[in-house]
Design an enzyme around this catalytic site. Structure first.
Site, PDB file in Angstrom:
ATOM      1  N   LYS A  24       1.001  -1.258   0.274  1.00 32.74           N
ATOM      2  CA  LYS A  24      -0.267   0.074  -0.234  1.00 32.74           C
ATOM      3  C   LYS A  24       0.632   1.222   0.062  1.00 32.74           C
ATOM      4  O   LYS A  24       2.071   1.638   0.808  1.00 32.74           O
ATOM      5  CB  LYS A  24      -0.974   0.131   1.395  1.00 32.74           C
ATOM      6  CG  LYS A  24      -2.073   1.068   0.949  1.00 32.74           C
ATOM      7  CD  LYS A  24      -2.785   0.708   2.502  1.00 32.74           C
ATOM      8  CE  LYS A  24      -3.827   1.586   3.010  1.00 32.74           C
ATOM      9  NZ  LYS A  24      -5.117   1.439   3.930  1.00 32.74           N
ATOM     10  N   SER A  52     -10.172   1.337   3.305  1.00 38.46           N
ATOM     11  CA  SER A  52      -9.064   2.189   2.149  1.00 38.46           C
ATOM     12  C   SER A  52      -7.639   1.097   1.474  1.00 38.46           C
ATOM     13  O   SER A  52      -6.627   2.266   0.890  1.00 38.46           O
ATOM     14  CB  SER A  52      -8.247   2.959   2.731  1.00 38.46           C
ATOM     15  OG  SER A  52      -6.605   2.914   4.208  1.00 38.46           O
ATOM     16  N   SER A  91     -10.136  -1.162   7.438  1.00 43.22           N
ATOM     17  CA  SER A  91      -9.061  -1.560   5.629  1.00 43.22           C
ATOM     18  C   SER A  91      -8.459  -2.456   4.964  1.00 43.22           C
ATOM     19  O   SER A  91      -7.994  -2.122   4.427  1.00 43.22           O
ATOM     20  CB  SER A  91      -8.192   0.304   6.120  1.00 43.22           C
ATOM     21  OG  SER A  91      -9.236   1.688   5.909  1.00 43.22           O
TER      22      SER A  91
END
Length: 526
Positions: free
Chosen positions: A92, A173, A197
């Site tokens: 990420k 996210s 997330s």
């Protein structure tokens, strides 16, 4: 003319690697069916074919093939670092890598910034022999800048998509890492979670997500949100894949791979199903009917495999969960994170910082000055109708852990732990082997309780909804019982029989994926 991307998985030296497990990829590497360089090239080609529509990858690593060649050279000398040697992965974009790539949390303001070193989890994976392919897209600033926004959008990466149905929300996210694994752009990936997330995007992208006990994986080198809740998690297409990666990044080291067993482990296992506000909500919600029926059928198969599944209660559920069972999107602002002080510590460590971003005030000011691209002013960018109202609240708090903050934190810990998960796990004088919960059918409530507690959670893909979006069954345990999640997650995965593959519905979708509470007046959009 719109060109439809090629959704076929490229062959790797004639070998079909689509959906191949890490263990199988490793066997093929050992048998010289292909090299780590061939494997990296295959995943990079897959990314080139799909990323123009999925937007799962924000940046490719220009050194990826050089890294793969180095791992091949080691293999040629008989040096194998372990089960991840030569296996490609993504991280990420809020997980720092000291290389030619950016680490920006999806924001254009940090383009050109350089971090002093790899995040600890990246360092550990490099040492394990894994090949870093690049950074994955994410909801900008990990979904924490606004109360109403387009999930999976970042100014650097664009609007991320769900590979099962591109018109539907991929979850956030960590949308990019989950979507990349789901669509076979890499073998595994790392994401981060503060509040759902990892678990939500894993569930909506049909992959296994492991959200560890807070503190079990290092947060060093990760752009922070809350030191009380943040954790680095893992995405894999199977429990086994996710586990071998999780084992590689645990601190201190833990033996976890041995916990991956078949459905025979369910014999004499005891699970709880928290009813009030969780399964209760799923049973009421007509929009979740498909999920509820499929999950109840799976519970029946788990019982048939020898497990006892009992309705239990989380004592605090009626107190902390709204009657409609909805997910409280304003939860981050209510306990006062993200904390400005943590941003300051991370930003101060940058060795190159072209836009001189040193604090939360600098972030909000940059967004205002570049509102056409960053939407700092409400109503000026379609991705952020409310601008950056969560940042504004956090800035007003000055990131101070005052008595109000400490009181709120103690309250949520008590309600989620002692009067929540821990209480539910104690049934009839004996500890249960886990709490079985839906991930989406209850409105996200179970995920939020686990996040507030800082407790571990794993989600297993089960089926797809009528709209084509996957859903799964999750297990929650108490702190540092991650090994139990892996054991029983693998057993339930064996009962399910495998995850559904992506089918790329609505491949040219161009909609926004709004989440949160819409503002009464969003104002004009760009």
């Amino acid at each position: 003319m719109i060109t439809t991307p090629d959704t076929r998985m490229p062959l790797c030296k004639g070998v079909d690697i689509e959906e191949a497990s890490i263990a199988r990829l490793q066997r093929w590497l050992q048998d010289a069916r292909f090299t780590a360089t061939d494997l990296a090239e295959c995943y990079l080609e897959r990314t080139r074919r799909l990323n123009s529509v999925l937007k799962a990858v924000i940046e490719l690593n220009p050194d990826a093939l050089d890294i793969a060649r180095a791992r091949d050279a080691e293999r040629g000398r008989g040096f194998i670092r372990g089960p991840l040697h030569g296996i490609p992965f993504l991280v990420k974009d809020n997980i720092a890598t000291k290389d030619k790539m950016q680490t920006t949390a999806g924001s254009s303001m940090l383009i050109g910034a350089k971090v002093p070193e790899d995040a600890q989890v990246v360092k550990m994976l490099r040492e394990a022999g894994a090949v870093l392919l690049g950074h994955a897209n994410m909801s900008e600033w990990a979904s924490m800048r606004a109360t109403y926004y387009s999930e999976a959008y970042s100014s650097r990466g664009g609007q991320g998509r769900n590979p099962y149905n591109l018109a539907e929300n991929p979850g956030g996210s960590s949308s990019g890492p989950a979507g990349a694994v789901a669509s076979n752009m890499c073998a595994f990936s790392l994401g981060t979670e503060t509040d759902s997330s990892v678990i939500l995007p894993a569930d909506r992208n049909g992959v296994v997500g492991i959200k560890p006990t807070v503190g079990l994986t290092s947060r060093e080198g990760v752009i922070p949100e809350s030191h009380n809740l943040d954790t680095v998690g893992v995405f894999g297409r199977t429990v086994s894949d996710a586990t071998v990666v999780f084992e590689a990044i645990c601190q201190p080291p833990r033996e976890l791979v041995s916990q991956v067993v078949g459905q025979g482990a369910l014999k004499n296992a005891r699970f709880g199903m928290p009813w009030k506000r969780i399964w209760e909500k799923a049973s009421w919600d007509s929009s979740a009917k498909t999920q509820y029926q499929a999950l109840q059928a799976l519970i029946g198969r788990i019982r048939a495999a020898g497990a006892e599944v009992i309705n239990v209660e989380i004592p605090s559920a009626e107190e902390v969960v709204p009657i409609d069972g909805g997910w409280d999107w304003d939860y981050p602002s209510k306990i006062g994170h993200p904390e400005q002080s943590e941003f300051t510590v991370y930003l101060a460590g940058l060795i190159v910082n072209p836009n001189n971003i040193r604090s939360l005030e600098d972030i909000t000011q940059y967004n205002i000055e570049h509102t056409d691209k960053e939407g700092g002013v409400p109503g000026t960018h379609p991705a952020w109708p409310t601008g950056q109202d969560s940042f504004d609240k956090s800035q007003a708090s000055k990131g101070i852990e005052d008595e109000t903050y400490k009181s709120a934190l103690n309250y949520i810990h008590r309600k989620a732990r002692d009067e929540g998960i821990d209480a539910a796990l104690k049934y009839d004088g004996k500890p249960l082997d886990g709490l079985l919960v839906p991930v989406q059918a209850d409105g996200g409530v179970a995920m939020q309780i686990a996040a507030q507690a800082g407790y571990p959670m794993i989600t297993i893909p089960v089926d797809v909804e009528n709209d084509g979006v996957p859903f799964g069954l999750a297990i929650i345990q108490t702190a540092f019982k991650d090994d139990k999640l892996i054991k029983y997650g693998a057993a339930i995965e064996a009962v399910v029989g495998g995850r559904p593959r992506p089918h790329f519905r609505n491949i040219h979708a161009d909609n926004w994926n709004y989440v949160g509470v819409p503002p009464e007046e969003a104002g004009p959009t760009a």
